[in-house]
Design a protein around this motif. Sequence first.
Motif, PDB file in Angstrom:
ATOM      1  N   ALA A  59      25.565  41.795  12.860  1.00 25.96           N
ATOM      2  CA  ALA A  59      24.717  42.857  12.320  1.00 25.96           C
ATOM      3  C   ALA A  59      25.543  43.885  11.569  1.00 25.96           C
ATOM      4  CB  ALA A  59      23.989  43.542  13.470  1.00 25.96           C
ATOM      5  N   PHE A 111      25.419  47.865  11.226  1.00 25.59           N
ATOM      6  CA  PHE A 111      24.828  48.955  12.012  1.00 25.59           C
ATOM      7  C   PHE A 111      24.750  50.192  11.131  1.00 25.59           C
ATOM      8  CE2 PHE A 111      23.915  51.806  15.344  1.00 25.59           C
ATOM      9  CZ  PHE A 111      23.618  51.081  16.490  1.00 25.59           C
ATOM     10  N   LEU A 163      20.709  46.857  11.694  1.00 23.89           N
ATOM     11  CA  LEU A 163      20.234  47.725  12.765  1.00 23.89           C
ATOM     12  C   LEU A 163      20.123  49.119  12.168  1.00 23.89           C
ATOM     13  CD1 LEU A 163      22.334  46.256  15.703  1.00 23.89           C
ATOM     14  CD2 LEU A 163      20.064  45.616  14.901  1.00 23.89           C
ATOM     15  N   THR A 194      14.824  51.899  14.531  1.00 22.86           N
ATOM     16  CA  THR A 194      14.689  52.604  15.801  1.00 22.86           C
ATOM     17  C   THR A 194      13.879  53.901  15.681  1.00 22.86           C
ATOM     18  OG1 THR A 194      15.956  53.366  17.685  1.00 22.86           O
ATOM     19  CG2 THR A 194      16.877  53.841  15.564  1.00 22.86           C
ATOM     20  N   GLY A 224      14.577  47.459  20.264  1.00 20.27           N
ATOM     21  CA  GLY A 224      15.071  46.248  19.619  1.00 20.27           C
ATOM     22  C   GLY A 224      14.737  44.958  20.318  1.00 20.27           C
ATOM     23  N   VAL A 263      20.645  43.830  20.705  1.00 16.87           N
ATOM     24  CA  VAL A 263      20.538  45.001  19.833  1.00 16.87           C
ATOM     25  C   VAL A 263      20.828  46.264  20.642  1.00 16.87           C
ATOM     26  CG1 VAL A 263      18.954  46.461  18.525  1.00 16.87           C
ATOM     27  CG2 VAL A 263      18.867  43.965  18.256  1.00 16.87           C
TER      28      VAL A 263
END
Length: 604
Positions: free
Chosen positions: A11, A13, A82, A109, A139, A148
């Motif tokens: 991922a 981030f 993410l 998020t 997640g 996650v």
Amino acid sequence: MNSLFTKDTQAIFWNNNKSAIQRMLDYDYVIQRKTPSVAAIVAPTSSNKFEKFFYGPDEIMVPVYKSTADAVKAHPSADVLLNFASFRTAYDVTMDALDLKQFRVIMITAEGIPERMARIMNHRARKEGVTIIGPATVGAIAPGAFKVANIGGTIENIVNSKLHRPGSCGLVTRSGGLFNELSNIIALNADGISEGVAIGGDRYVGSVFIDHLLRMEKNPDVKYMILLGEVGGVEEYKVIDAVKEGKITKPIIAWCIGTIAKHFSSGVQFGHAGASANAARETAEAKNAAMREAGIHVPDSFNDLPATINQVYNDLRNKGIISEIEEPVVPSIPKNRRPKNFICTISDDRGEEATYAGYPISSVATPDTGKSIGDVISLLWFKKVYPKWATDFIETVIKTVADHGPAVSGAHNAKVTARAGKSVVESLVTGLLTIGPRFGGAIDGAAKYFKYANDNEMTPAEFLSYMKKQGIPIPGIGHRIKSVRNPDKRVEGLKKYAAEYFPATPLLDYALEVEKLTTSKKDNLILNVDGTIGILMVDMWRALGYSEKEIDEFIESGTLNAFFIAGRTLGFIGHILDEKRLAMPMYRHPWDDILYDVQKAEEI
Ligand code: ACO
Ligand code: LMR
């Protein structure tokens, strides 16, 4: 893909959320991933190039980029974003990420993204086949493969809830808190989960229950599914339809939270933005009844959910659909881990033989290796194996600038210091300290200004007037004793080498046009040795495929002057040893070479 994540999933981030990233890397260590699950961090306002994290007992560096585009370019296989941006920025970050066409899954998020924007974002992602998880979510997790951020909580909690290795349940919830609670219930009453997603609590979330359940239906590792819905919305009805139409055949256990709402006289808004019933069929009661009616396993109350899970699980075990899981050994995360104070990325002396950028010293040191000082510099300064034409050029530069006689600033200083009785190192340092914008240290400046002029397509005349406005002599132009009539043979040698071996020399060609103009004004305003080196190094790096940004970083960090420093060190040491060999006495400058103009100080 039938599963959201594998053990190779990486991922990017977005946001430097250190504790969440550390939790992911602790998880990676516990499940013994080969690569860290976070490939890069995007932090637009950070000036850091990397962030250090623990990986088990050790530390690793995760690169930091200013934009998602830069991170994507450097990590082409990272297909999960993410998105930990705030609710103000999360929409833009997602839309930019969708433009880049690299992400398969984007998890958001932030809570409180305006609903209109969430719908635009979700609609576009769905059209492009990108799975959005969230907004307002913790997640998802594929136990034993990828987790996650904070989902599952602490490592202790994760291991207790058997989230460190795959089980057989596919879990979909709205809430993140209840996701953790259910993981624990499933670990106690069954064998853990194979894949789990908390879709998020907002009214408009990207992917919904049915998206995940249909995928899990196709995933052979998922043997049965659990759906934990809540009051509000109609997403559960899509699942009911799929069951009725035979699109989902694996057993589903489901419960909708919020049955208590019926005890209140008016509509109740629970914690999540979406958790409010706007019609009778959106109540938890109605949804539970409809699901039960469709053949989904719906317990009588939330308290009965563990028993239902246990019963479905045992039934599948008895039928031989689920088999025993061998529990893996869990490496423990050491307590009191200490961050390291120093980082080294160029050499390593811990093994049997020390290495230069991964190459044992013996593979470059002796003549039979065919390697030169140029090769050693390319390894230790640039961490790359350059082609021979480039390492030969570097070596030519070092040899070319090794010395220019005793009269130049640095050699003179070194000689005077040696004659004052100082050691080799002390005398050498005084010589090195004279290297600067006028003497030997104009290489970076020459590269910087000529490159700037050329990049901005200035004509030589425009460049000269630009430099005049800056009020500084053009670095790399001019020499005390060398001129058009007394050419510098070193410059000729370097130019000849470049003409023969460089693929192209566009910046040198430009500099020679500038030189025509400066020498037409004054015949010692030649392209000097510093200028030639700086300009040719830029041509070399361009031919080697470095980006303009990387070249600018070399220039800014003083890399080019370092070639003069390294080369001239040889000459300075020669002069110092010469003084010592000759046992020269202390030097005192003769009075008759100094113009004394001392006035009596005025009294104030
Ligand atoms: N750009 C523009 N004009 C220059 C430059 C230059 N690089 N160098 C000198 N001039 C001009 C001066 O402005 C002066 O003009 P004026 O007569 O109209 O007043 C004239 O040339 C003479 O200037 P000086 O400083 O006396 O020149 P000198 O020959 O003594 O300086 C030096 C030599 C110090 C190298 C100078 O040319 C300079 O500063 N160059 C840029 C720095 C540089 O490249 N240094 C590395 C030299 S190579 C080495 O050290 C290994
Ligand atoms: C050097 O290499 O030291 C010089 O070009 C400077 C000089 O004045 O000779």
